[in-house]
Write a protein that holds these residues in place. Structure first.
Motif, mmCIF file in Angstrom:
data_model
loop_
_atom_site.group_PDB
_atom_site.id
_atom_site.type_symbol
_atom_site.label_atom_id
_atom_site.label_comp_id
_atom_site.label_asym_id
_atom_site.label_seq_id
_atom_site.Cartn_x
_atom_site.Cartn_y
_atom_site.Cartn_z
ATOM 1 N N GLN A 1 0.826 -1.206 0.000
ATOM 2 C CA GLN A 1 0.000 0.000 0.000
ATOM 3 C C GLN A 1 0.862 1.258 0.000
ATOM 4 O O GLN A 1 0.623 2.186 -0.778
ATOM 5 N N LEU A 2 1.889 1.277 0.855
ATOM 6 C CA LEU A 2 2.764 2.451 0.897
ATOM 7 C C LEU A 2 3.605 2.561 -0.369
ATOM 8 O O LEU A 2 3.896 3.667 -0.838
ATOM 9 N N GLY A 3 4.004 1.408 -0.939
ATOM 10 C CA GLY A 3 4.784 1.423 -2.175
ATOM 11 C C GLY A 3 3.997 2.005 -3.330
ATOM 12 O O GLY A 3 4.501 2.859 -4.075
ATOM 13 N N ALA B 1 7.799 -8.642 -0.096
ATOM 14 C CA ALA B 1 7.442 -7.336 -0.645
ATOM 15 C C ALA B 1 8.476 -6.867 -1.670
ATOM 16 O O ALA B 1 8.109 -6.262 -2.689
ATOM 17 N N SER B 2 9.754 -7.157 -1.431
ATOM 18 C CA SER B 2 10.794 -6.759 -2.387
ATOM 19 C C SER B 2 10.579 -7.437 -3.735
ATOM 20 O O SER B 2 10.740 -6.813 -4.790
ATOM 21 N N LEU C 1 5.354 1.552 -13.175
ATOM 22 C CA LEU C 1 5.370 2.619 -12.180
ATOM 23 C C LEU C 1 6.684 2.587 -11.403
ATOM 24 O O LEU C 1 7.281 1.521 -11.235
ATOM 25 N N PRO C 2 7.140 3.734 -10.901
ATOM 26 C CA PRO C 2 8.411 3.783 -10.167
ATOM 27 C C PRO C 2 8.279 3.281 -8.742
ATOM 28 O O PRO C 2 8.428 4.026 -7.764
ATOM 29 N N LEU D 1 7.985 -7.236 -9.434
ATOM 30 C CA LEU D 1 6.929 -7.714 -10.328
ATOM 31 C C LEU D 1 5.965 -6.590 -10.683
ATOM 32 O O LEU D 1 5.549 -6.441 -11.837
ATOM 33 N N ALA D 2 5.594 -5.771 -9.688
ATOM 34 C CA ALA D 2 4.665 -4.672 -9.928
ATOM 35 C C ALA D 2 5.277 -3.618 -10.845
ATOM 36 O O ALA D 2 4.591 -3.062 -11.707
#
Length: 390
Positions: free
Chosen positions: A36-38, A337-338, A350-351, A343-344
């Protein structure tokens, strides 16, 4: 405190399945908060990449503009009025608009693309590839294509590297389609409001958007002379110009864009809500684990109290369990998360990337989450009575 640590660890690992389930639950909450924060940070960073690249110190926009994707035009005369001030080195207009781009590999597929027009006499952007090619943009119907655009626009970068110039069509929906040729690449990237970009001269922009007037611009860039006091000049411009334009510093322009996404759309709220939900889920999950652990070992706690251990020692054991769970849950959550960030980034362009400040912040939230759970679970220790054992 360190000497007492094994007691908490031995209690936790006594039920190995329960411990693994606890770690999995905490890791899930950690991953949820990281994602969410990413995405929230990626939203803001991607929204201001164009603004950050602008080679100016002060900017003019219409008071009716709300964001990059919703810019309103104002008179170019306001921009040239600025030249009356001796601190100004030069001014240049920037034109922004959306048009339909035809995928050259799939002619039946059209997609909205963001078009940027600027006066090629001045160094307006610092994107890789723009300055090397901007002189060529004086030729009609030539554009630069953003190689970081989404693949739905076609394999433009790969085809350009293979065969050179690529010809396709662009349609502004008002005056019909027009043939254009890609003669170079630059790198800007996508955002939540823009899937792809092209850059061209302001004259080519007006050829594409032939219904637009050259005297109506979307953004005015002001380059000031070295040594100028920006705040003082900005104040002078606000007093000098009519109120049909807003005068912003570069930082204010960045804040203007971020504020739109943070307060005027649901996206910022949704990401903040997601972080809060992850925190609540983690608190509930850890509480269930600690409460069950305390309940299962209530007799042992009563025995420790009976042989002379103070109540604060029992509390310290529960807090130590919370610390251990926080650390064991954070590590796999961070690693997962890393991987998901990578993958995202590949899927969305997106950065989004792991940052040290965010990692530390999530670690603090994880400790806070486990401490709150431990504090709630400790209420069960009030029921500890040595007489229950004997």
């Amino acid at each position: 405190m360190i000497l007492k640590l094994p007691t908490a660890w031995l209690q936790l690992k006594f039920e190995k399945i329960r411990l693994l389930v606890a770690i999995a639950g905490i890791s899930f909450a950690v991953v949820l908060m990281f994602m969410q924060l990413g995405f929230r940070t990626a939203l803001f960073d991607s929204a201001v990449r164009l603004h950050s690249s602008l080679q100016g110190e002060i900017f003019l926009i219409s008071p009716r503009s709300t964001a990059l994707i919703a810019m309103m035009s104002f008179s170019k005369r306001r921009l040239y009025q600025v030249l009356a001030l001796p601190e100004v080195e030069y001014v240049t207009p920037i034109y922004l608009g959306f048009a339909q781009w035809k995928n050259p590999q799939n002619p039946s597929y059209w997609r909205n693309i963001h078009a940027i027009g600027f006066d090629i006499k001045y160094p307006v952007f610092d994107f890789p590839g723009v300055r090397q090619n901007q002189e060529h943009l004086q030729i009609p119907d030539l554009v630069l294509f953003d190689e970081a655009s989404r693949p739905e626009f076609g394999q433009i970068a790969a085809e350009f590297q293979r065969q050179g110039a690529i010809t396709t069509e662009i349609d502004n929906r008002a005056t019909g389609s027009r043939k254009i040729t890609v003669i170079g690449l630059f790198k800007l990237g996508t955002s939540f409001g823009v899937d792809g970009n092209i850059i061209t001269s302001h004259l080519n922009f007006l050829r594409i958007f032939s219904q637009r007037s050259q005297g109506e611009i979307d953004l005015g860039l002001i380059k000031v002379k070295p040594g100028t006091n920006i705040n003082k000049l900005k104040k002078s411009l606000r007093e000098y110009l009519p109120n049909d334009v807003n005068v912003l510093s570069k930082q204010e322009l960045l804040d203007f864009e971020k504020r739109y996404w943070m307060t005027s759309t649901a996206i910022g709220f949704i990401f903040d809500l997601g972080v809060g939900m992850g925190l609540v889920v983690g608190i509930v999950f850890v509480y269930q684990i600690l409460y069950t652990n305390v309940s299962d070992h209530l007799a042992e706690f009563a025995t420790l109290k009976a042989i002379g251990y103070k109540h604060r020692y029992l509390l310290s054991v529960v807090f130590q369990e919370a610390i251990i769970l926080a650390i064991l849950g954070y590590i796999p959550g961070f690693l997962i998360a890393s991987v998901l960030y990578k993958l995202a980034k590949t899927a969305t362009l997106l950065p989004i990337a792991m940052e040290n400040n965010r990692s530390l912040f999530i670690l603090m939230l994880t400790f806070f989450m486990c401490f709150i759970s431990g504090a709630i679970a400790m209420r069960k220790l009030k029921a500890v009575d040595p007489s229950d054992v004997f």
